[in-house]
Design a protein around this motif. Structure first.
Motif, PDB file in Angstrom:
ATOM      1  N   GLN A 151      -6.046  -1.641 -16.204  1.00 47.53           N
ATOM      2  CA  GLN A 151      -5.312  -2.558 -17.079  1.00 47.53           C
ATOM      3  C   GLN A 151      -5.712  -4.012 -16.863  1.00 47.53           C
ATOM      4  N   LEU A 152      -5.947  -4.415 -15.622  1.00 44.38           N
ATOM      5  CA  LEU A 152      -6.305  -5.802 -15.351  1.00 44.38           C
ATOM      6  C   LEU A 152      -7.786  -6.073 -15.572  1.00 44.38           C
ATOM      7  N   GLY A 153      -8.584  -5.024 -15.599  1.00 44.47           N
ATOM      8  CA  GLY A 153     -10.016  -5.205 -15.790  1.00 44.47           C
ATOM      9  C   GLY A 153     -10.739  -5.661 -14.547  1.00 44.47           C
ATOM     10  N   VAL A 154     -10.113  -5.518 -13.392  1.00 45.74           N
ATOM     11  CA  VAL A 154     -10.736  -5.861 -12.108  1.00 45.74           C
ATOM     12  C   VAL A 154     -10.393  -4.764 -11.104  1.00 45.74           C
ATOM     13  N   GLU A 155     -11.245  -4.581 -10.116  1.00 41.53           N
ATOM     14  CA  GLU A 155     -10.991  -3.575  -9.092  1.00 41.53           C
ATOM     15  C   GLU A 155      -9.903  -4.062  -8.146  1.00 41.53           C
ATOM     16  N   VAL A 156      -8.903  -3.202  -7.935  1.00 44.20           N
ATOM     17  CA  VAL A 156      -7.780  -3.518  -7.063  1.00 44.20           C
ATOM     18  C   VAL A 156      -7.619  -2.407  -6.045  1.00 44.20           C
ATOM     19  N   ALA A 157      -7.397  -2.748  -4.791  1.00 45.93           N
ATOM     20  CA  ALA A 157      -7.124  -1.759  -3.743  1.00 45.93           C
ATOM     21  C   ALA A 157      -5.617  -1.621  -3.566  1.00 45.93           C
ATOM     22  N   PHE A 158      -5.155  -0.369  -3.431  1.00 45.53           N
ATOM     23  CA  PHE A 158      -3.722  -0.118  -3.330  1.00 45.53           C
ATOM     24  C   PHE A 158      -3.435   0.837  -2.176  1.00 45.53           C
ATOM     25  N   ILE A 159      -2.497   0.441  -1.325  1.00 41.79           N
ATOM     26  CA  ILE A 159      -2.151   1.242  -0.144  1.00 41.79           C
ATOM     27  C   ILE A 159      -0.646   1.487  -0.167  1.00 41.79           C
ATOM     28  N   PRO A 160      -0.195   2.667  -0.618  1.00 39.10           N
ATOM     29  CA  PRO A 160       1.245   2.930  -0.748  1.00 39.10           C
ATOM     30  C   PRO A 160       1.886   3.452   0.537  1.00 39.10           C
ATOM     31  N   HIS A 161       3.182   3.165   0.677  1.00 37.31           N
ATOM     32  CA  HIS A 161       3.983   3.634   1.799  1.00 37.31           C
ATOM     33  C   HIS A 161       5.386   3.963   1.287  1.00 37.31           C
ATOM     34  N   VAL A 162       6.114   4.728   2.080  1.00 41.76           N
ATOM     35  CA  VAL A 162       7.526   5.000   1.794  1.00 41.76           C
ATOM     36  C   VAL A 162       8.356   4.457   2.950  1.00 41.76           C
ATOM     37  N   GLY A 163       9.436   3.725   2.601  1.00 40.52           N
ATOM     38  CA  GLY A 163      10.355   3.192   3.603  1.00 40.52           C
ATOM     39  C   GLY A 163      11.657   3.963   3.611  1.00 40.52           C
ATOM     40  N   MET A 164      12.581   3.535   4.446  1.00 42.40           N
ATOM     41  CA  MET A 164      13.804   4.319   4.666  1.00 42.40           C
ATOM     42  C   MET A 164      14.962   3.916   3.749  1.00 42.40           C
ATOM     43  N   TRP A 165      14.752   2.978   2.826  1.00 41.90           N
ATOM     44  CA  TRP A 165      15.805   2.650   1.872  1.00 41.90           C
ATOM     45  C   TRP A 165      15.669   3.533   0.633  1.00 41.90           C
ATOM     46  N   PHE A 166      16.698   3.545  -0.227  1.00 39.30           N
ATOM     47  CA  PHE A 166      16.723   4.480  -1.346  1.00 39.30           C
ATOM     48  C   PHE A 166      15.879   3.998  -2.528  1.00 39.30           C
TER      49      PHE A 166
ATOM     50  N   GLY B 215     -12.600 -12.074  -5.376  1.00 38.30           N
ATOM     51  CA  GLY B 215     -12.876 -10.784  -4.757  1.00 38.30           C
ATOM     52  C   GLY B 215     -11.799  -9.794  -5.144  1.00 38.30           C
ATOM     53  N   GLN B 216     -11.764  -8.671  -4.455  1.00 40.13           N
ATOM     54  CA  GLN B 216     -10.838  -7.586  -4.781  1.00 40.13           C
ATOM     55  C   GLN B 216      -9.457  -7.828  -4.171  1.00 40.13           C
ATOM     56  N   PRO B 217      -8.390  -7.868  -4.984  1.00 39.71           N
ATOM     57  CA  PRO B 217      -7.044  -7.965  -4.433  1.00 39.71           C
ATOM     58  C   PRO B 217      -6.667  -6.661  -3.717  1.00 39.71           C
ATOM     59  N   THR B 218      -5.878  -6.793  -2.666  1.00 43.45           N
ATOM     60  CA  THR B 218      -5.371  -5.631  -1.930  1.00 43.45           C
ATOM     61  C   THR B 218      -3.853  -5.632  -1.990  1.00 43.45           C
ATOM     62  N   VAL B 219      -3.291  -4.504  -2.423  1.00 39.16           N
ATOM     63  CA  VAL B 219      -1.844  -4.377  -2.581  1.00 39.16           C
ATOM     64  C   VAL B 219      -1.311  -3.446  -1.501  1.00 39.16           C
ATOM     65  N   PHE B 220      -0.474  -3.985  -0.627  1.00 38.34           N
ATOM     66  CA  PHE B 220       0.227  -3.180   0.372  1.00 38.34           C
ATOM     67  C   PHE B 220       1.626  -2.948  -0.178  1.00 38.34           C
ATOM     68  N   GLY B 221       1.908  -1.702  -0.623  1.00 37.12           N
ATOM     69  CA  GLY B 221       3.169  -1.412  -1.276  1.00 37.12           C
ATOM     70  C   GLY B 221       4.042  -0.468  -0.479  1.00 37.12           C
ATOM     71  N   VAL B 222       5.336  -0.748  -0.463  1.00 38.07           N
ATOM     72  CA  VAL B 222       6.308   0.109   0.207  1.00 38.07           C
ATOM     73  C   VAL B 222       7.449   0.397  -0.761  1.00 38.07           C
ATOM     74  N   SER B 223       7.726   1.675  -0.991  1.00 39.07           N
ATOM     75  CA  SER B 223       8.772   2.088  -1.927  1.00 39.07           C
ATOM     76  C   SER B 223       9.920   2.757  -1.192  1.00 39.07           C
ATOM     77  N   GLY B 224      11.107   2.633  -1.752  1.00 33.03           N
ATOM     78  CA  GLY B 224      12.227   3.433  -1.272  1.00 33.03           C
ATOM     79  C   GLY B 224      11.980   4.893  -1.582  1.00 33.03           C
TER      80      GLY B 224
END
Length: 893
Positions: free
Chosen positions: A776-791, A729-738
């Motif tokens: 790039q991967l040739g498959v549908e991917v879900a991505f949910i970005p966030h920003v955290g308090m680190w640099f 199925g579709q991978p889901t990416v929960f991402g958090v960036s500085g």
């Protein structure tokens, strides 16, 4: 012309093309023959004969069904030429005992019935993982080594004893005496007690228990457990134990039994038939496809073989094919040897020892006049154009006479190989070197030469007459073939290579020509895969570097070489590259400047920033640079003059196109590389996507327009890619960036006060990185970005549905194999942390938590968004495209 016979009784070299080594019956019925042999010897072992000589004779006869009688006798003679301990060390993985016990014990019994006593050391890793997982204990690994606490060791020791007994009892059932040796061989101290706990580093091998077992007529069966001087039992990896055992015993063969049956070319999925390390290692390791577990295994085997005699070789093979691997030239798995480096000479004075040369030529001669004949031949060569090929020990010698007219062919006049030379595969190496230098070649061989089939495999055509066989390759024109055949039919060997040879050499050399015959052999034209690490069509024949930029005197990676030495210590470019950085104010620009400052071959000439124009650039020490506010027109003029070799665009999305167009408009545009760090060209098929760990490196090396991947996208792709074939199925990416990922322009996403005790989600659907990763991967991917308090630093938690049930161990192993040898990707057992990745140049992947259903896994990945997510990856791409070693200038942890 002088032509020498091959060494009488020479052991056939391991060129490993089966077509030329099996009898006609075996070739026609190879699968059927193998099956029947297995059936017969299994029946024989159920009621073993008391007549050992009769049994040995029967088994040798059975072996002849998978190889020629000569092959079997030669290899048996070779294997029995050393003490029983020095025949072979065989490493048996736990999976082999579980899944292939019948094949394993049959193979070991076969060896024992011909008087051979391999030393067997086994592991039980898969069984141990299952026991621990069934008990609710997740196996822990650090850098691929199992962390072993007291509970794990107790389970492991009990299991190892059980598996050892299982193997011994099975052999006894077949009438083969076997002795379990579960202690007293490996002495050790702690590898790193704080890190790995009860894991040992072997520092001593006691051979006495092994010799005692062999003296008693028993196969020694060892477990990979060790003890400290105080008696503490320690866990040791079975591969490591086998390696240390080999260092102590110095066997002829080290055999790793594998379910896959060998190493494979990750690009073509073809089995790698043979590797000669001295000749091929650097070239092999520079191949972009030589990565993951294959790369790691080859490196480890090279380290092992370098401390052992050259007669020792490593075989990676399925247990069912062990006999064919050991007793035939064709083999069945992957054969790895040190080999021998070759030298060449085109003048007699270039031989470091002329007497040695004569001794080599004499060794194949018969008759009282041998030395006089060779002396005359060598004297004749002093006034003759030729090229010779030989190794330092001169176990192999070939002399080729070049064509003297436009219609004549190069002639292999002399070819002599010792027994040792055949066993170490020098014959193949010599012939490969000859073929590289001489696109067309002809030679003759006596019809009764025992190695005739070897020459058939090297040739593209042949013709027999009066007890001789003429071979050739490289002739594509039908008229040339016709003329060659006509001349041979009319005049025999005298016409080959040089019609005026006899006139140019004195009469004595002519006499030698009639008494000595060229040695070359091999069966029918090659149809099966030859023993080479890759097919010759895929190997670059030269490392010659050519300028990428015709109008520049600066040399870059050859565009004709499809496999430059990526990541190696050697660069194909030795000249500094002139770099311009457009958009240097941001965090990524500053990070790249720091990397360029430390790079020995990058010369930063210009930095452009509208806000910082006129200020002095800090952090760059190679030259004084002042920020400029370069316009697109400025860039066009610089490109027109071909002032820059590499343009780096570190601009926001949607801004860099005018600058790229300006470079394209300059007359020197074809001479320069552009690396764009924005998303503007990531979906442009004319640009190369620069993620070296997942994209073909040769494509990046040949590219002049490279789109640098996004930071989120890099970590997400690396975190998902190994499981793409297993997705349910579709991978889901929960991402958090500085907040450095939000750039330097003030916004709520980089406002420290706003981020305090907070996490900010944004672009919850249709983020550009979502599209990038999916594309790039040739498959549908879900991505949910966030920003955290680190640099700086990014963390991904990736939920991946699976189409089939998988265990955490299986998935972790998949990732470890996929990224083995990748210097900037680390696979760990535990979920990686942002704190540990910040300031580092790679990606860490771990976690591998599998849902109770076995149909979903959670993978965690971390990356520094400013480094591997941007600047470091940019430098990788610059290095590859400009002809430098991939990791040049990148600090490697």
């Amino acid at each position: 012309m002088l032509a020498l016979r091959s060494t009488a009784g020479a052991v056939a070299r391991r060129s490993r093309t089966s077509a030329g080594r099996l009898s006609l019956t075996a070739i026609r019925n190879a699968p059927k023959a193998s099956a029947s042999v297995a059936l017969i010897y299994r029946r024989a072992y159920s009621a073993p004969s008391t007549d050992n000589l009769s049994t040995r004779s029967t088994v040798v006869q059975l072996l002849s069904n998978i190889g020629s009688k000569r092959e079997v006798q030669q290899y048996l003679s070779h294997f029995t030429s050393v003490s029983s301990q020095q025949f072979a060390v065989i490493k048996v993985g736990g999976a082999i005992i579980t899944e292939h016990l019948e094949s394993l014990t049959s193979a070991l019994a076969f060896l024992n019935h011909v008087g051979l006593f391999p030393v067997v050391v086994h592991g039980a890793g898969p069984q141990l993982n299952k026991l621990l997982e069934d008990a609710g204990v997740e196996p822990q690994f650090e850098e691929g080594i199992r962390v072993t606490d007291g509970k794990t060791l107790a389970v492991a020791r009990k299991l190892f004893l059980e598996e050892n007994l299982k193997l011994v009892e099975k052999l006894e059932e077949m009438g083969i005496r076997a002795r379990p040796i579960t202690s007293g061989v490996f002495g050790a101290d702690f590898l790193d007690k704080e890190k790995y706990d009860l894991v040992g580093r072997i520092n001593k091998v006691n051979k006495d228990p092994i010799q005692a077992a062999i003296n008693a007529g028993c196969l020694p069966i060892l477990t990979s457990m060790a003890e400290t001087p105080e008696g503490q039992v320690l866990n040791v990896n079975a591969d490591v134990a086998a390696g240390e055992l080999a260092r102590a015993l110095e066997p002829l063969k080290i055999v790793y039994l594998s379910e896959k049956g060998g190493l494979f070319n990750a690009d073509t999925n073809e089995k790698i038939s043979a590797i000669n390390l001295d000749e091929e290692y650097e070239d092999l390791m520079s191949q972009w496809w030589c990565r993951y577990g294959t790369r790691l295994k080859i490196r480890e085997i090279k380290d092992l073989l370098e401390g052992l005699p050259r007669t020792t070789s490593v075989a990676i093979i399925h247990p069912a094919d062990l006999q064919k691997e050991l007793f035939t030239d064709s083999g069945a798995g992957t054969l790895i040897r040190r080999g021998n480096k070759l030298r060449t000479a085109s003048d007699i004075s270039e031989f470091y020892d002329l007497q040695k040369l004569k001794d080599v030529l004499v060794r194949d001669r018969e008759g009282l006049d041998a030395r006089a004949t060779v002396d005359r031949y060598v004297d004749g060569l002093k006034s003759r154009e030729f090229k010779s090929y030989f190794d330092e020990a001169m176990d192999a010698l070939a002399i080729v006479l070049p064509p003297t007219t436009s219609t004549s062919l190069a002639n292999l006049a002399t070819f002599t190989i010792t027994k040792s030379g055949w066993l170490t595969n020098i014959a193949d190496n010599v012939f490969a070197a000859i073929k590289k230098d001489h696109p067309k070649l002809v030679w003759t061989v006596k019809e009764d030469d025992e190695n005739l089939t070897w020459f058939f495999d090297k040739a593209e055509g042949s013709l027999s007459k009066d007890g001789e066989v003429m071979f050739w390759y490289g002739i594509e024109n039908g008229d040339e073939v016709k003329d060659l055949m006509t001349e041979f039919t009319r005049h025999g060997r005298s016409m080959l290579g040089d019609a005026n040879l006899e006139a140019r050499l004195h009469r004595a050399a002519k006499e030698a020509s009639s008494s000595l015959s060229a040695s070359v052999t091999r069966g029918a034209p090659q149809k099966q895969h030859a023993r080479a690490f890759s097919t010759s069509a895929r190997r670059p024949v030269s490392r010659t570097t050519m300028p990428r930029f015709p109008s520049s005197s600066r040399g870059y990676a050859s565009t004709t070489n499809p496999n430059p030495p990526f990541g190696s210590k050697n660069s194909s470019n030795t000249q500094p590259a002139r770099v311009a950085l457009i958009g240097a104010r941001g965090y990524t620009g500053q990070a790249l400047i720091s990397l360029l400052n430390a790079h020995p071959n990058m010369d930063l000439r210009h930095v452009s920033s509208r806000e910082l124009a006129g200020q002095k650039l800090k952090g760059y020490e190679k030259r004084d640079i002042t920020y400029e506010n370069l316009s697109a027109e400025d860039v066009r003029r610089m490109a027109e003059k071909d002032e820059i070799d590499c343009w780096v665009m570190a601009l926001p999305n949607g801004v860099c196109r005018p600058f790229v167009d300006a470079v394209e408009e300059g007359k020197g545009s074809s001479n320069s590389v552009i690396v764009d760090l924005s998303a503007d060209y990531r979906f442009d098929s004319k640009w190369t996507y620069g993620l070296p760990e997942l994209v073909t490196r040769s494509d990046i090396a040949k590219a002049t327009r490279i789109s640098n991947p996004g930071c989120y996208a890099t970590a997400a792709q690396l975190g998902i890619a190994p499981l793409v074939p297993f997705l349910g199925g579709q991978p889901t990416v929960f991402g958090v960036s500085g907040y450095s990922g939000a750039g330097t322009k003030p916004s709520p996403k980089n406002n420290v006060q706003n981020l305090e005790n907070n996490i900010i989600p944004y672009s919850l659907t249709d983020h550009i990185h979502e599209r990038e990763v999916s594309n790039q991967l040739g498959v549908e991917v879900a991505f949910i970005p966030h920003v955290g308090m680190w640099f700086q630093g990014i963390h991904h938690t990736i939920s991946i549905p699976l189409k089939d049930t998988m265990s955490s161990r299986d998935i972790r192993q998949l990732y470890q194999e996929r990224y083995a040898g990748e210097k900037l990707v680390k696979v760990t057992g535990e979920p990686p942390s942002v704190k540990s990745i910040s300031g580092k140049h790679g990606v860490e992947i771990g976690g591998f938590g599998v849902h109770s259903s076995g149909k979903r896994v959670v993978v965690c990945a971390t990356i520094d968004n400013l480094l591997k997510g941007a600047a470091t990856q940019c430098l990788q791409n610059m290095n590859l495209s400009l002809g430098f070693a991939e990791y040049e200038g990148i600090p490697l942890d």
